[in-house]
Design an enzyme around this catalytic site. Sequence first.
Site, PDB file in Angstrom:
ATOM      1  N   ASP A 151       0.840  -1.191   0.000  1.00  0.00           N
ATOM      2  CA  ASP A 151       0.000   0.000   0.000  1.00  0.00           C
ATOM      3  C   ASP A 151       0.881   1.250   0.000  1.00  0.00           C
ATOM      4  O   ASP A 151       1.422   1.640   1.033  1.00  0.00           O
ATOM      5  CB  ASP A 151      -0.921  -0.015   1.232  1.00  0.00           C
ATOM      6  CG  ASP A 151      -1.827   1.206   1.308  1.00  0.00           C
ATOM      7  OD1 ASP A 151      -1.823   2.007   0.355  1.00  0.00           O
ATOM      8  OD2 ASP A 151      -2.530   1.353   2.321  1.00  0.00           O
ATOM      9  N   GLU A 153      31.261   9.777   3.006  1.00  0.00           N
ATOM     10  CA  GLU A 153      31.911   9.561   4.303  1.00  0.00           C
ATOM     11  C   GLU A 153      30.929   9.951   5.409  1.00  0.00           C
ATOM     12  O   GLU A 153      31.053  11.020   6.022  1.00  0.00           O
ATOM     13  CB  GLU A 153      33.190  10.399   4.399  1.00  0.00           C
ATOM     14  CG  GLU A 153      34.230  10.064   3.335  1.00  0.00           C
ATOM     15  CD  GLU A 153      35.418  11.015   3.357  1.00  0.00           C
ATOM     16  OE1 GLU A 153      35.329  12.058   4.053  1.00  0.00           O
ATOM     17  OE2 GLU A 153      36.428  10.737   2.693  1.00  0.00           O
ATOM     18  N   GLU A 183      29.408  10.451   8.877  1.00  0.00           N
ATOM     19  CA  GLU A 183      29.829  10.479  10.273  1.00  0.00           C
ATOM     20  C   GLU A 183      28.616  10.258  11.173  1.00  0.00           C
ATOM     21  O   GLU A 183      27.483  10.520  10.776  1.00  0.00           O
ATOM     22  CB  GLU A 183      30.488  11.823  10.596  1.00  0.00           C
ATOM     23  CG  GLU A 183      31.748  12.069   9.795  1.00  0.00           C
ATOM     24  CD  GLU A 183      32.232  13.507   9.853  1.00  0.00           C
ATOM     25  OE1 GLU A 183      33.386  13.758   9.460  1.00  0.00           O
ATOM     26  OE2 GLU A 183      31.449  14.388  10.272  1.00  0.00           O
ATOM     27  N   GLU A 187      36.217  10.626  15.297  1.00  0.00           N
ATOM     28  CA  GLU A 187      36.195  11.955  14.695  1.00  0.00           C
ATOM     29  C   GLU A 187      36.535  13.027  15.733  1.00  0.00           C
ATOM     30  O   GLU A 187      36.903  12.732  16.861  1.00  0.00           O
ATOM     31  CB  GLU A 187      34.832  12.223  14.043  1.00  0.00           C
ATOM     32  CG  GLU A 187      34.819  11.982  12.527  1.00  0.00           C
ATOM     33  CD  GLU A 187      35.702  12.983  11.781  1.00  0.00           C
ATOM     34  OE1 GLU A 187      36.021  14.058  12.332  1.00  0.00           O
ATOM     35  OE2 GLU A 187      36.092  12.667  10.637  1.00  0.00           O
ATOM     36  N   GLU A 209      33.694   7.839  12.298  1.00  0.00           N
ATOM     37  CA  GLU A 209      33.599   7.738  10.844  1.00  0.00           C
ATOM     38  C   GLU A 209      34.148   6.388  10.409  1.00  0.00           C
ATOM     39  O   GLU A 209      35.194   5.947  10.885  1.00  0.00           O
ATOM     40  CB  GLU A 209      34.387   8.870  10.171  1.00  0.00           C
ATOM     41  CG  GLU A 209      34.298   8.863   8.648  1.00  0.00           C
ATOM     42  CD  GLU A 209      35.048  10.031   8.027  1.00  0.00           C
ATOM     43  OE1 GLU A 209      35.855   9.778   7.104  1.00  0.00           O
ATOM     44  OE2 GLU A 209      34.833  11.177   8.464  1.00  0.00           O
ATOM     45  N   HIS A 260      30.762  14.019   3.653  1.00  0.00           N
ATOM     46  CA  HIS A 260      31.547  14.467   2.505  1.00  0.00           C
ATOM     47  C   HIS A 260      31.411  13.423   1.396  1.00  0.00           C
ATOM     48  O   HIS A 260      31.510  12.214   1.642  1.00  0.00           O
ATOM     49  CB  HIS A 260      33.020  14.628   2.869  1.00  0.00           C
ATOM     50  CG  HIS A 260      33.245  15.528   4.046  1.00  0.00           C
ATOM     51  ND1 HIS A 260      34.392  15.503   4.801  1.00  0.00           N
ATOM     52  CD2 HIS A 260      32.462  16.496   4.602  1.00  0.00           C
ATOM     53  CE1 HIS A 260      34.319  16.407   5.763  1.00  0.00           C
ATOM     54  NE2 HIS A 260      33.148  17.018   5.672  1.00  0.00           N
ATOM     55  N   ARG A 318      40.386  22.804   3.509  1.00  0.00           N
ATOM     56  CA  ARG A 318      39.056  22.252   3.712  1.00  0.00           C
ATOM     57  C   ARG A 318      38.018  23.325   4.068  1.00  0.00           C
ATOM     58  O   ARG A 318      36.935  22.994   4.524  1.00  0.00           O
ATOM     59  CB  ARG A 318      39.101  21.184   4.814  1.00  0.00           C
ATOM     60  CG  ARG A 318      39.816  19.910   4.393  1.00  0.00           C
ATOM     61  CD  ARG A 318      40.044  18.970   5.578  1.00  0.00           C
ATOM     62  NE  ARG A 318      40.392  17.628   5.154  1.00  0.00           N
ATOM     63  CZ  ARG A 318      41.589  17.248   4.763  1.00  0.00           C
ATOM     64  NH1 ARG A 318      42.579  18.126   4.728  1.00  0.00           N
ATOM     65  NH2 ARG A 318      41.828  15.994   4.394  1.00  0.00           N
ATOM     66  N   GLU A 358      35.504  16.507  -4.168  1.00  0.00           N
ATOM     67  CA  GLU A 358      34.818  16.181  -2.921  1.00  0.00           C
ATOM     68  C   GLU A 358      33.890  17.330  -2.530  1.00  0.00           C
ATOM     69  O   GLU A 358      34.360  18.445  -2.280  1.00  0.00           O
ATOM     70  CB  GLU A 358      35.844  15.939  -1.807  1.00  0.00           C
ATOM     71  CG  GLU A 358      35.230  15.711  -0.434  1.00  0.00           C
ATOM     72  CD  GLU A 358      36.263  15.788   0.684  1.00  0.00           C
ATOM     73  OE1 GLU A 358      35.986  15.266   1.788  1.00  0.00           O
ATOM     74  OE2 GLU A 358      37.347  16.388   0.465  1.00  0.00           O
ATOM     75  N   ARG A 408      31.737  18.875   0.279  1.00  0.00           N
ATOM     76  CA  ARG A 408      31.866  18.719   1.716  1.00  0.00           C
ATOM     77  C   ARG A 408      30.629  19.140   2.504  1.00  0.00           C
ATOM     78  O   ARG A 408      30.590  19.000   3.725  1.00  0.00           O
ATOM     79  CB  ARG A 408      33.084  19.515   2.202  1.00  0.00           C
ATOM     80  CG  ARG A 408      34.390  19.015   1.600  1.00  0.00           C
ATOM     81  CD  ARG A 408      35.571  19.876   1.998  1.00  0.00           C
ATOM     82  NE  ARG A 408      35.729  19.978   3.438  1.00  0.00           N
ATOM     83  CZ  ARG A 408      36.256  19.038   4.220  1.00  0.00           C
ATOM     84  NH1 ARG A 408      36.668  17.900   3.687  1.00  0.00           N
ATOM     85  NH2 ARG A 408      36.362  19.230   5.517  1.00  0.00           N
TER      86      ARG A 408
END
Length: 451
Positions: free
Chosen positions: A57, A137, A139, A194, A201, A250, A322, A340, A342
């Site tokens: 359903d 990745e 976390e 982390e 992670e 990320h 970063r 990447e 982030r």
Amino acid sequence: MTSGNITDTEQAVLDEIEEQDVDFLRLQFTDILGTVKNVSVPARQAEKAFTEGIYFDGSSIEGFVRIQESDMRLKPDPDTFAVLPWRQKEESAAARMICDVYDTSTGEPFEGDPRRVLKNALDRADEMGYTVNAAPEPEFFLFEEDEDGRATTKTNDAGGYFDLAPKDLASDVRRDIIYGLEEMGFEIEASHHEVAEGQHEINFTYDDALATADNVGTFRTVVRAIAAQHDLHATFMPKPIPRINGSGMHTHLSLFTEDGENAFHDEDDEFNLSDEAHAFTAGILEHAPAITAIANPTVNSYKRLVPGYEAPVYVAWSDRNRSALIRKPAARTPAASRVELRSPDPSCNAYLALAAMIHAGLDGIENDLECPDPVRENIYEFDEEKREEYGIDTLPSNLGEAVEALEEDEVIYDALGDHVAPKFVEAKEQEFEDYLVDVSDWELDRYLETF
């Protein structure tokens, strides 16, 4: 040897069900908001599931269909068969398969199925001569449970980035999670504590984008189930504890050509990135505000996306630091060249988030968008004037702004499809409205006795 309309892959699953003494199958799918759902059937129904599908359903699932359009059909993907590791010690085992959802009225794939939304993005990439690889990745935090088994926000360790025991008391839990993931077919690259207390992670290997999105849902399920065996609660909430780092997801992306070459690599480029990679990056930067609504889909997501806690809020890219939204990681081989993103967090629907990223990047390639120069300085240290000088915008500061950006961006809105886009927007507008009219403990603590 196969029977009836059963394929060799499906027959292999049937054989494994018998060999592993599986008695129940969980047929899994994901709703628009990213919640994993399942229909449990006796394992003897597996052949019927392959040949006819299993009906359910759809009106009971968030954002699927109206009550008068309720009959839907699940068609399991045999490549996703896996025995659930936490059931193997019992007398019989349970297994799962991830399903595609079909519309029974037309017999066609249901366009409201998030897995279909991602497949549509991959079809577009295929038409342009590419396959898409991705590696997220995600976390997560591990919290203690209270005496009634309910989650608290009390961490069971005092560890920090890459700490070892005794500070990292959850290393045994991570080990058991890794074993469980490996039993379900994951190839684990690394795991570590982390930055924040209680935060972890576990990285798994690159795969094609569809398998990656499937893996994100499986990852969350396994982490929660095995944490519960240790009397811990695992959460992928982006910011469960104020004033410390939140949890991100990320996401690494690359395109490969039909002959298996990495379309993102160019040995002669200063950054070893091809023209396609630069244009793909430009596309994501162009559509970043709209992507944010999908990759950061909760009110809580924006408690993470604030300056000062290592979360990327500035729309720029870099090959060195970063602080930018997109980073070009170091690559040991041409096949590893990638970009990447982030900003995503693990509360997102991975199918929709990857679809949005892919459409944005492909739009950059199709329109030959020009990628800005990388920002090699720490953007966190820029003041507003310097950010304006560099032409650096910021991501939406709350869910309401992000949803507005999504509605204004035809590329990303259309990427979700005619069914999912309005349903997603409606759900998120309602969530933000509910948040705006609520009164938080912070407000009570600050104002109740003051005024």
